[in-house]
Design a protein around this motif. Structure first.
Motif, mmCIF file in Angstrom:
data_model
loop_
_atom_site.group_PDB
_atom_site.id
_atom_site.type_symbol
_atom_site.label_atom_id
_atom_site.label_comp_id
_atom_site.label_asym_id
_atom_site.label_seq_id
_atom_site.Cartn_x
_atom_site.Cartn_y
_atom_site.Cartn_z
ATOM 1 N N CYS A 1 0.852 -1.189 0.000
ATOM 2 C CA CYS A 1 0.000 0.000 0.000
ATOM 3 C C CYS A 1 0.891 1.244 0.000
ATOM 4 C CB CYS A 1 -0.893 -0.014 1.240
ATOM 5 S SG CYS A 1 -1.884 1.483 1.434
ATOM 6 N N PRO A 2 0.661 2.187 -0.934
ATOM 7 C CA PRO A 2 1.489 3.392 -0.959
ATOM 8 C C PRO A 2 1.183 4.341 0.202
ATOM 9 C CG PRO A 2 -0.209 3.523 -2.632
ATOM 10 C CD PRO A 2 -0.300 2.146 -2.032
ATOM 11 N N ARG A 3 0.095 4.102 0.919
ATOM 12 C CA ARG A 3 -0.254 4.985 2.034
ATOM 13 C C ARG A 3 0.325 4.500 3.363
ATOM 14 N NH1 ARG A 3 -4.425 5.359 -1.571
ATOM 15 N NH2 ARG A 3 -4.996 7.463 -2.128
ATOM 16 N N CYS A 4 0.130 3.188 3.680
ATOM 17 C CA CYS A 4 0.583 2.699 4.988
ATOM 18 C C CYS A 4 1.725 1.693 4.898
ATOM 19 C CB CYS A 4 -0.590 2.096 5.769
ATOM 20 S SG CYS A 4 -1.123 0.474 5.172
ATOM 21 N N GLY A 5 2.024 1.199 3.678
ATOM 22 C CA GLY A 5 3.129 0.266 3.496
ATOM 23 C C GLY A 5 2.788 -1.198 3.698
ATOM 24 N N SER A 6 1.564 -1.502 4.099
ATOM 25 C CA SER A 6 1.179 -2.893 4.326
ATOM 26 C C SER A 6 1.205 -3.683 3.018
ATOM 27 C CB SER A 6 -0.230 -2.955 4.926
ATOM 28 O OG SER A 6 -0.668 -4.302 4.982
ATOM 29 N N ALA A 7 1.683 -4.927 3.103
ATOM 30 C CA ALA A 7 1.672 -5.810 1.936
ATOM 31 C C ALA A 7 0.350 -6.575 1.841
ATOM 32 C CB ALA A 7 2.835 -6.792 2.012
ATOM 33 N N ASP A 8 -0.529 -6.377 2.799
ATOM 34 C CA ASP A 8 -1.825 -7.063 2.823
ATOM 35 C C ASP A 8 -2.826 -6.278 1.985
ATOM 36 O OD1 ASP A 8 -3.898 -8.768 3.371
ATOM 37 O OD2 ASP A 8 -4.204 -8.063 5.439
ATOM 38 N N THR A 9 -2.686 -6.428 0.659
ATOM 39 C CA THR A 9 -3.569 -5.724 -0.274
ATOM 40 C C THR A 9 -4.203 -6.728 -1.227
ATOM 41 O OG1 THR A 9 -1.830 -5.321 -1.928
ATOM 42 C CG2 THR A 9 -2.089 -3.663 -0.178
ATOM 43 N N GLU A 10 -5.279 -6.284 -1.860
ATOM 44 C CA GLU A 10 -5.963 -7.156 -2.822
ATOM 45 C C GLU A 10 -6.344 -6.369 -4.065
ATOM 46 O OE1 GLU A 10 -9.711 -8.558 -1.323
ATOM 47 O OE2 GLU A 10 -10.247 -6.591 -0.535
ATOM 48 N N GLU A 11 -6.370 -7.059 -5.181
ATOM 49 C CA GLU A 11 -6.796 -6.445 -6.433
ATOM 50 C C GLU A 11 -8.312 -6.470 -6.473
ATOM 51 O OE1 GLU A 11 -4.666 -6.949 -10.402
ATOM 52 O OE2 GLU A 11 -6.423 -8.225 -10.629
ATOM 53 N N THR A 12 -8.922 -5.313 -6.703
ATOM 54 C CA THR A 12 -10.381 -5.263 -6.811
ATOM 55 C C THR A 12 -10.844 -5.162 -8.261
ATOM 56 O OG1 THR A 12 -10.377 -2.862 -6.482
ATOM 57 C CG2 THR A 12 -10.656 -4.243 -4.520
ATOM 58 N N SER A 13 -9.956 -4.681 -9.136
ATOM 59 C CA SER A 13 -10.266 -4.625 -10.563
ATOM 60 C C SER A 13 -8.962 -4.647 -11.335
ATOM 61 C CB SER A 13 -11.042 -3.351 -10.898
ATOM 62 O OG SER A 13 -11.254 -3.268 -12.303
ATOM 63 N N ARG A 14 -8.885 -5.478 -12.365
ATOM 64 C CA ARG A 14 -7.674 -5.594 -13.179
ATOM 65 C C ARG A 14 -7.389 -4.302 -13.927
ATOM 66 N NH1 ARG A 14 -2.902 -7.015 -13.258
ATOM 67 N NH2 ARG A 14 -2.061 -7.793 -15.168
ATOM 68 N N PHE A 15 -8.426 -3.481 -14.140
ATOM 69 C CA PHE A 15 -8.252 -2.224 -14.854
ATOM 70 C C PHE A 15 -8.778 -1.076 -14.010
ATOM 71 C CE2 PHE A 15 -8.486 -5.506 -18.057
ATOM 72 C CZ PHE A 15 -7.324 -5.266 -18.764
ATOM 73 N N SER A 16 -8.101 0.065 -14.142
ATOM 74 C CA SER A 16 -8.480 1.264 -13.401
ATOM 75 C C SER A 16 -8.826 2.347 -14.419
ATOM 76 C CB SER A 16 -7.320 1.669 -12.494
ATOM 77 O OG SER A 16 -7.661 2.770 -11.714
ATOM 78 N N ALA A 17 -8.460 3.586 -14.126
ATOM 79 C CA ALA A 17 -8.777 4.682 -15.035
ATOM 80 C C ALA A 17 -8.082 4.539 -16.384
ATOM 81 C CB ALA A 17 -8.406 6.009 -14.389
ATOM 82 N N THR A 18 -6.940 3.847 -16.405
ATOM 83 C CA THR A 18 -6.230 3.587 -17.650
ATOM 84 C C THR A 18 -5.880 2.099 -17.691
ATOM 85 O OG1 THR A 18 -4.070 4.080 -16.692
ATOM 86 C CG2 THR A 18 -5.220 5.908 -17.738
ATOM 87 N N ALA A 19 -5.633 1.584 -18.874
ATOM 88 C CA ALA A 19 -5.356 0.153 -19.038
ATOM 89 C C ALA A 19 -4.071 -0.287 -18.354
ATOM 90 C CB ALA A 19 -5.296 -0.198 -20.526
ATOM 91 N N CYS A 20 -3.159 0.635 -18.106
ATOM 92 C CA CYS A 20 -1.879 0.257 -17.507
ATOM 93 C C CYS A 20 -1.928 0.217 -15.982
ATOM 94 C CB CYS A 20 -0.762 1.177 -17.978
ATOM 95 S SG CYS A 20 -0.983 2.892 -17.503
ATOM 96 N N LYS A 21 -3.089 0.506 -15.398
ATOM 97 C CA LYS A 21 -3.200 0.490 -13.938
ATOM 98 C C LYS A 21 -4.308 -0.468 -13.498
ATOM 99 C CE LYS A 21 -3.742 4.948 -13.747
ATOM 100 N NZ LYS A 21 -3.985 6.301 -13.295
ATOM 101 N N ALA A 22 -4.127 -1.051 -12.318
ATOM 102 C CA ALA A 22 -5.136 -1.901 -11.679
ATOM 103 C C ALA A 22 -5.625 -1.174 -10.431
ATOM 104 C CB ALA A 22 -4.535 -3.253 -11.294
ATOM 105 N N LEU A 23 -6.811 -1.530 -9.974
ATOM 106 C CA LEU A 23 -7.360 -0.962 -8.759
ATOM 107 C C LEU A 23 -7.175 -1.967 -7.633
ATOM 108 C CD1 LEU A 23 -8.771 1.596 -7.850
ATOM 109 C CD2 LEU A 23 -10.942 0.517 -8.363
ATOM 110 N N ARG A 24 -6.654 -1.499 -6.504
ATOM 111 C CA ARG A 24 -6.387 -2.364 -5.355
ATOM 112 C C ARG A 24 -6.969 -1.737 -4.100
ATOM 113 N NH1 ARG A 24 -2.904 -6.432 -6.766
ATOM 114 N NH2 ARG A 24 -2.628 -6.974 -4.578
ATOM 115 N N ARG A 25 -7.014 -2.533 -3.037
ATOM 116 C CA ARG A 25 -7.473 -2.053 -1.734
ATOM 117 C C ARG A 25 -6.559 -2.633 -0.676
ATOM 118 N NH1 ARG A 25 -10.868 -3.907 2.355
ATOM 119 N NH2 ARG A 25 -11.254 -5.798 1.203
ATOM 120 N N CYS A 26 -6.224 -1.798 0.301
ATOM 121 C CA CYS A 26 -5.393 -2.234 1.417
ATOM 122 C C CYS A 26 -6.299 -2.800 2.500
ATOM 123 C CB CYS A 26 -4.591 -1.053 1.956
ATOM 124 S SG CYS A 26 -3.558 -1.474 3.376
ATOM 125 N N ARG A 27 -5.984 -4.012 2.939
ATOM 126 C CA ARG A 27 -6.783 -4.618 4.004
ATOM 127 C C ARG A 27 -6.447 -4.015 5.366
ATOM 128 N NH1 ARG A 27 -5.532 -9.852 1.064
ATOM 129 N NH2 ARG A 27 -7.441 -10.356 -0.049
#
Length: 163
Positions: A125-151
């Motif tokens: 996570c770029p905010r807290c540094g936790s490695a406990d993250t999950e992908e919520t969508s393979r695509f985000s605002a652009t094709a080169c980015k994915a959407l993730r969430r920090c647990r």
């Protein structure tokens, strides 16, 4: 060199916190004896819709810097890779809350092998540094980015995918 400095200052249209140089798509800037500037760009992927904007923004910046004759050349070989994002570019991504990519998959000469399942790595996570993250969508605002969430901190964030 004035032309190089001008070209290196052009922001990427999809990731405006990065310059084209930070992103690694600006491959070269040459000034001919007659004053013609030729800047070379490599798209991040085939069919990248931002290429037209990159070319136009780069030409406009070079014209504004006083260069009358400007040519923008597209370079496809070697192909762009997320490994070309500079350390400063990676830092800027993280500061903007976007997880920078990890190392790109190694390329070998010849046919590209087909992978039926994506290779997963821990994306901190770029905010807290936790490695406990999950992908919520393979695509985000652009094709080169994915959407993730920090647990851990529960914040959503984008991740630049490794290419």
């Amino acid at each position: 060199m004035r032309a190089r400095r001008a070209a290196e200052s052009v922001p990427d249209p999809e990731l405006p916190q990065l310059t084209l140089a930070d992103l690694g798509v600006l491959r070269g800037v040459e000034v001919a004896p007659d004053g013609t500037v030729t800047a070379s760009l490599t798209p991040t992927y085939s069919g990248c819709p931002a290429m037209a904007e990159m070319r136009a923004d780069l030409a406009a910046r070079l014209h504004a810097a006083g260069f009358a004759e400007v040519r923008i050349r597209t370079v496809l070989d070697p192909p762009w890779s997320t490994d070309l994002i500079t350390p400063d570019g990676r830092r800027k991504l993280a500061e903007a809350g976007i997880a920078p990519p990890g190392p790109a998959p190694r390329r070998t000469p010849g046919p590209v092998p087909l992978e039926l399942s994506p290779v997963r790595r821990a994306v901190p996570c770029p905010r807290c540094g936790s490695a406990d993250t999950e992908e919520t969508s393979r695509f985000s605002a652009t094709a080169c980015k994915a959407l993730r969430r920090c647990r851990a901190c529960r914040e959503p964030f984008e991740h630049v995918k490794e290419i």
